[in-house]
Design an enzyme around this catalytic site. Sequence first.
Site, PDB file in Angstrom:
ATOM      1  CG  ASP A  78      44.673  37.111  33.280  1.00  0.00           C
ATOM      2  OD1 ASP A  78      44.319  37.177  34.602  1.00  0.00           O
ATOM      3  OD2 ASP A  78      45.329  38.022  32.496  1.00  0.00           O
ATOM      4  CG  ASP A 124      46.673  41.576  38.054  1.00  0.00           C
ATOM      5  OD1 ASP A 124      47.330  40.713  37.596  1.00  0.00           O
ATOM      6  OD2 ASP A 124      45.959  42.336  37.545  1.00  0.00           O
TER       7      ASP A 124
END
Length: 732
Positions: free
Chosen positions: A500, A409
């Site tokens: 996101d 991530d």
Amino acid sequence: MSTLPLLLLLLTASGIIADSYFQPNSTGIKLQNGFERVYIQPFGNHGVRVRASLLRDPTGREPSAFLDPPLEGPGGNAGLAHDITLPFQGSASLRNGNIIASVVQGVISFSRVELNGTITLLTAEFTDTKTLPARYYTQDFRSSSFEAAFGFSANPDEMFFGAGQQACCNDHSVNKKGQVVDLINFNSHVTLPVWMSSKGYLHFFNMPSQGRIEFDRLRTRFVTSEATVVDYYITAAQPNDYDVLQQQYTAVTGRQPTPPDFALGYQQSKLRYYNQTQILDLAQRFHDEKVNVSLIVVDFFAWKFQGDWSFNPQFWPDPAFMASEVKRLTGAEMMVSLWPSVEDLSENYLTLQGNGFLATTRDGPGVQDSFDGVYTRLVDSTNPAAREFLWRRLNDSYFSKGIHNFWIDQADGGTLGEPFENNGQTISSIPYARSFAQYFLGTQEATGKMYPWLHQQAIDEGLHNLTETDGASTSCKYLSLTRSTFAGGQRFCSYLWSGDTDSRFDVLLQQITASVSVAASGISSWTLDIGGFAGLDIDSAVGKQLFVRWLAMGVFLPFMRVHGTRTCNLLQTDTQPFANPCPNEPWSYGDENFIIIKKYISLRYQLVPYVRKLFEMLQQSGKTIMRPLYFDFSSDPVIVHATRTNDPVIVHQFMFGPRLLIAPVGVENVTSQEVYLPILPEPYIAEGFKWTHWWSDTDFGTGGKLVNVSAQLDEIPVFYLGKKGDILNGNI
Ligand SMILES: *[C@@H]1O[C@H](CO)[C@@H](O)[C@H](O)[C@H]1NC(C)=O
Ligand SMILES: *[C@@H]1O[C@H](CO)[C@@H](O)[C@H](O)[C@H]1NC(C)=O
Ligand SMILES: *[C@@H]1O[C@H](CO)[C@@H](O)[C@H](O)[C@H]1NC(C)=O
Ligand SMILES: *[C@@H]1O[C@H](CO)[C@@H](O)[C@H](O)[C@H]1NC(C)=O
Ligand SMILES: *[C@@H]1O[C@H](CO)[C@@H](O)[C@H](O)[C@H]1NC(C)=O
Ligand SMILES: *[C@@H]1O[C@H](CO)[C@@H](O)[C@H](O)[C@H]1NC(C)=O
Ligand SMILES: *[C@@H]1O[C@H](CO)[C@@H](O)[C@H](O)[C@H]1NC(C)=O
Ligand SMILES: *[C@@H]1O[C@H](CO)[C@@H](O)[C@H](O)[C@H]1NC(C)=O
């Protein structure tokens, strides 16, 4: 003995009809033009590689996504081989299979040899009276690198597909004509310098540099902000044969190994489960509710300090016990998040610093970013020794304890993932400098787009080393999940997710164009956050509805993964960083919805044989999984026109493999939806295929019309081709 029969045998084995394949009639052309030199060489089936540099030859050690030799086709390991040397304004041409690269008075063009022997121009270096040269360089003499802009001719009505993933928010496009695509990585933005033309070619710039692609009316231009060599590849096929283009392209950049079966089931994640007890309770609940789950994910800040790459033992006392309990209760594997950021207090900081394993900035050893109140630097995963160090930590902390899957991530490169001048900023009132990241591999401008790719490589190699499968194996035991990648990332045991996203209906629909575009760039191993990442209130009716609509679409994605941060009426009681009390589980969205959610999860497990088959085809020939409608139905004029104009009715539908048409619902409160069923081409009719409604098994005929179907919450509009039993058995 002549080598010819062997060659024919090899070509036949790789699926090419031997007697129609024109062997390269040259090893390469070298164009010497003052300071400039250009090498043009056959590469892969029906492909040509071009490298251009100033003052010095390519070294062959430039960052590259090519497999050399390619998996299929001629031209591998050729170095700078050439048998034709041309002076300024020289002319010559070479042929490889059905592609011809010609140099006419110094100008390069690419053509396809048609089945009837005629020749069709695909694209050429852009020339016009009084325009910039097609190969235009700027050197600022700080180093031997340069900026370059390479222009190619295009037709006004030509369509371009691919260019990677632009996952936000108003870009609902499949056809990229008319756009400028920024080649720079950040959260959700994984643009890739590879695109396919409706004229029947694929163009790929093998360069991880920042820059942009301009899809202008008459000219397509690739601009790199820093390079030492411009390196590109063009491959040709019949117009609209996108599968063949993908086969040829993935033969030179890598094929997706098949994922392990567990990864094809339901994946449970949220921001964030913050202690071991919660994970055990979660597994117990899945067990008690009899809901299948295949992967349970622990998100960020399960560590004590950024850069530890281990659990904080205060909250995660016994990871091995946790992983084995999760397995015992649910059969699921686990995944854990890693970030590339390292803070001074990390137990690894001094070692990383001492070994030069941290990226620097061009003006000194400065920080790249800040997050959660501390300055951070990035582990330099472009350095092989740093990758090995990182993997050793991941093995010690997680893999050796039974947590086998890794979530890469926030490693988009440059900073921590937002468009530079980053998100950090939590250290108040300290002016924040723009980061000029400098890696072992090169500068952010020249090599930064490969930073995430090299994290994938670290984990891929680490997993292969520990599971004793070699890097070239065609199947995976475990996976990494990544927020970014580069061209060729499909060779790794890894999958990309779209970052996101906002929890909104329009974003749900936008994800379709993002996914088919990244798939058209060779990356089919893909998923998203079901429900969207941020902004969903689970206590609101609209939030619940959005989640179920998104989950329904998730059934028909390469991976079905629930993730996100949620808001709710519960009070925040825990003081851990990013602790979030709001649930995000199948049973968190109300009793009525739980029944529907269970039905969809169950359908996903029924579809596993089909999904497995799609991944097998992807591995064998690069056949794209999520398919924009133009891939299969370019003989339908409605599809062609609607794709050209990015008509929402058409670009918000997609094929999930060759047999399922999905039309996700992206409008609040509707109970019916219009779906366009494309005209089935002749071979489909010959098979007896009809568009058949998934839920009612109603026959809707051979297409060419909009149909109005029920779109209740528990019945996402889906149509299938062929026998449903064949689909469920993966017998396609
Ligand atoms: C290779 O084939 C092309 C197309 O037939 C032709 O134009 C070219 O002259 C040939 N080149 C050589 C080196 O034989
Ligand atoms: C040859 O094939 C091309 C492409 O299919 C077509 O456009 C062209 O008209 C054909 N030419 C002849 C002479 O048949
Ligand atoms: C784990 O989190 C739960 C809240 O969900 C809390 O009740 C419990 O005390 C926590 N346990 C530890 C060891 O932090
Ligand atoms: C995997 O093993 C090879 C060969 O020993 C080694 O060079 C490489 O660094 C290892 N990779 C990792 C990530 O540990
Ligand atoms: C991985 O961890 C196991 C168990 O601690 C250890 O035996 C092995 O040497 C480690 N391998 C690497 C590459 O770190
Ligand atoms: C759960 O998964 C198994 C296969 O792993 C499958 O046989 C079973 O039908 C699934 N259960 C439900 C309710 O879908
Ligand atoms: C959807 O329905 C709910 C409940 O009837 C209503 O409150 C909401 O305003 C509706 N939303 C839209 C966009 O019409
Ligand atoms: C589709 O059918 C539904 C129910 O029969 C109807 O309410 C709706 O207006 C129709 N939509 C269109 C666009 O015709």
